[in-house]
Design a protein around this motif. Structure first.
Motif, PDB file in Angstrom:
ATOM      1  N   LEU A 113       0.778  -1.210  -0.074  1.00 38.09           N
ATOM      2  CA  LEU A 113      -0.082  -0.073  -0.036  1.00 38.09           C
ATOM      3  C   LEU A 113       1.027   1.114  -0.040  1.00 38.09           C
ATOM      4  CD1 LEU A 113      -2.620   1.450   0.415  1.00 38.09           C
ATOM      5  CD2 LEU A 113      -2.251   1.194   2.933  1.00 38.09           C
TER       6      LEU A 113
ATOM      7  N   VAL B 250      -2.630   0.425  -4.497  1.00 39.24           N
ATOM      8  CA  VAL B 250      -2.297  -1.048  -4.072  1.00 39.24           C
ATOM      9  C   VAL B 250      -1.180  -1.479  -5.129  1.00 39.24           C
ATOM     10  CG1 VAL B 250      -3.104  -3.294  -3.945  1.00 39.24           C
ATOM     11  CG2 VAL B 250      -4.598  -1.428  -3.222  1.00 39.24           C
TER      12      VAL B 250
ATOM     13  N   VAL C 104       0.850  -7.094  -5.520  1.00 38.51           N
ATOM     14  CA  VAL C 104       0.340  -8.026  -4.950  1.00 38.51           C
ATOM     15  C   VAL C 104       0.780  -9.565  -5.437  1.00 38.51           C
ATOM     16  CG1 VAL C 104      -2.103  -9.177  -3.933  1.00 38.51           C
ATOM     17  CG2 VAL C 104      -1.431  -6.627  -4.013  1.00 38.51           C
TER      18      VAL C 104
ATOM     19  N   LEU D 204      -5.022  -8.446   0.279  1.00 42.37           N
ATOM     20  CA  LEU D 204      -5.862  -7.277  -0.131  1.00 42.37           C
ATOM     21  C   LEU D 204      -6.763  -6.908   1.102  1.00 42.37           C
ATOM     22  CD1 LEU D 204      -6.998  -5.743  -2.618  1.00 42.37           C
ATOM     23  CD2 LEU D 204      -5.111  -7.227  -2.829  1.00 42.37           C
TER      24      LEU D 204
ATOM     25  N   ILE E  70      -4.741  -4.445   3.236  1.00 46.01           N
ATOM     26  CA  ILE E  70      -4.397  -3.180   2.673  1.00 46.01           C
ATOM     27  C   ILE E  70      -5.478  -2.471   2.497  1.00 46.01           C
ATOM     28  CG2 ILE E  70      -3.682  -2.440   0.119  1.00 46.01           C
ATOM     29  CD1 ILE E  70      -1.717  -4.700  -0.019  1.00 46.01           C
ATOM     30  N   THR E  71      -6.718  -3.051   2.086  1.00 47.05           N
ATOM     31  CA  THR E  71      -7.679  -2.001   1.796  1.00 47.05           C
ATOM     32  C   THR E  71      -8.239  -1.590   3.236  1.00 47.05           C
ATOM     33  OG1 THR E  71      -8.465  -3.428   0.105  1.00 47.05           O
ATOM     34  CG2 THR E  71     -10.091  -2.108   1.052  1.00 47.05           C
TER      35      THR E  71
ATOM     36  N   SER F   8      -5.777   1.135   4.268  1.00 50.45           N
ATOM     37  CA  SER F   8      -6.018   2.300   3.696  1.00 50.45           C
ATOM     38  C   SER F   8      -6.886   3.306   4.255  1.00 50.45           C
ATOM     39  CB  SER F   8      -6.001   2.446   2.191  1.00 50.45           C
ATOM     40  OG  SER F   8      -7.199   1.907   1.779  1.00 50.45           O
TER      41      SER F   8
ATOM     42  N   THR G  40      -8.845   4.469  -2.717  1.00 49.54           N
ATOM     43  CA  THR G  40      -7.637   3.615  -3.058  1.00 49.54           C
ATOM     44  C   THR G  40      -7.880   3.007  -4.353  1.00 49.54           C
ATOM     45  OG1 THR G  40      -7.083   3.270  -0.494  1.00 49.54           O
ATOM     46  CG2 THR G  40      -6.353   1.535  -2.023  1.00 49.54           C
TER      47      THR G  40
ATOM     48  N   LEU H 258      -6.152   1.054  -8.000  1.00 49.55           N
ATOM     49  CA  LEU H 258      -5.094  -0.389  -8.500  1.00 49.55           C
ATOM     50  C   LEU H 258      -5.266  -0.402  -9.927  1.00 49.55           C
ATOM     51  CD1 LEU H 258      -6.943  -3.235  -8.821  1.00 49.55           C
ATOM     52  CD2 LEU H 258      -6.685  -2.861  -6.390  1.00 49.55           C
TER      53      LEU H 258
ATOM     54  N   TYR I 146     -10.649  -8.323  -7.182  1.00 55.67           N
ATOM     55  CA  TYR I 146     -10.773  -7.040  -6.605  1.00 55.67           C
ATOM     56  C   TYR I 146     -12.461  -6.435  -6.273  1.00 55.67           C
ATOM     57  CZ  TYR I 146      -5.857  -7.000  -7.474  1.00 55.67           C
ATOM     58  OH  TYR I 146      -4.379  -7.297  -7.119  1.00 55.67           O
TER      59      TYR I 146
END
Lengths: 194, 194
Positions: free
Chosen positions: B113, B129, B132, B148, B151-152, B155, B163, B165, B175
């Motif tokens: 991140l 992002v 990964v 994921l 990270i999400t 954030s 956020t 990617l 995703y």
């Protein structure tokens, strides 16, 4: 000389010297008069690093032509400016009309290059183009092209292995001029607030 | 206790405490045994910040399953690690199998991140992002989902307004689980080298 040139160098986001000598002729951007250059494309028009005095010259107002800026007070601006400068990876450019507002100067365009550090691609740097905007009253004077050319050449000179951006479909042809090509990857976002 | 837990906190890219308490149940990720959590999803599997000792545990080898890593010597790794840590905006996560390589530990997954500072959206922060990857031998154990999810949620907890990617078309559904939606904007890139 104008007020902007007289500001201490510490008032700028980055050293303006790194913008000098960037050649935009490969993008079809050239200058008829010998004293003109990408950073002074017209009389009274300067392209330079963001200064901490640019809040008073309407920097946030120009960004508001691009997207929602919410509420940004002068103290917020200064704090974020100092934080970005300290980080050292933000190259925020502005276009100033030095003769506007009775010679006080006005920000009429902007564009940002951000540099990311990576381990991949031999510990590479990656460039990101963000917040490119020209004041609606100043369009048609190739200022957007000069900003993009400067950002792209700057990212190359800073040794980025690639530079990327996201853009509206209508703007693809504009970015093609500077060598940006559509990538098959999809741009995805999750928004938490406005 | 294992070697990883005993490393001084200064050896990590960021404070691992900020990963604790991130709730992934909203993404359908829950843990049957009471002692399990997103940062210790299985016995012997740790998800934690990148450490400066992870070069010897194969961090670069895992990245090589994602893209070209070129040549990265240990000294290059350490220099880039220190630079990213100093910048303070890089949150590099790794998955470690602490029992692999005769108990020396091995990196078997990763995700990054990055946090960008903005003036727009009320001087917002934006998350990105990047990188990964889960080692091919460790897939099917929902480690990618946990990365994921962490990270999400990280954030969000760091107050990013959004956020984003870029991903391959085949990965869009993955995703979507975490609330990322395709944006109409196009992802464009200009590559200067491999």
């Amino acid at each position: 000389m104008n007020m902007t040139s007289d500001e201490p160098s510490s008032d700028f986001m980055f050293d303006k010297k790194i913008l000098q000598g960037l050649d935009l002729s490969k993008y079809g951007i050239s200058f008829k008069e010998s004293e003109r250059s990408p950073t002074e494309p017209e009389s009274g028009i300067l392209i330079r690093p963001l200064s901490k005095h640019d809040f008073d010259k309407g920097y946030i107002d120009v960004l508001a032509q691009l997207t929602s800026v919410g509420e940004v007070k002068k103290c917020d601006f200064i704090a974020r400016f100092e934080s970005m400068k300290k980080a050292g990876c933000y190259y925020l450019l502005v276009v100033e009309d030095t003769e506007a507002d009775n010679g006080r100067g006005k920000i009429v365009g902007a564009g940002t290059l951000e540099i990311e550090e990576k381990f991949i691609h031999s510990c590479a740097l990656r460039g990101r183009v963000e917040e490119v905007i020209v004041d609606s009253k100043y369009r048609g004077r190739r200022l957007g092209k000069i900003i993009l050319g400067l950002i792209t050449e700057l990212s190359k000179s800073l040794k980025c292995y690639k530079t990327t951006l996201e853009c509206k479909v209508d703007n693809i042809a504009f970015y093609n001029i500077f060598g940006y090509e559509e990538d098959p990857e999809k741009f995805m976002q999750r928004r938490f607030r406005d």
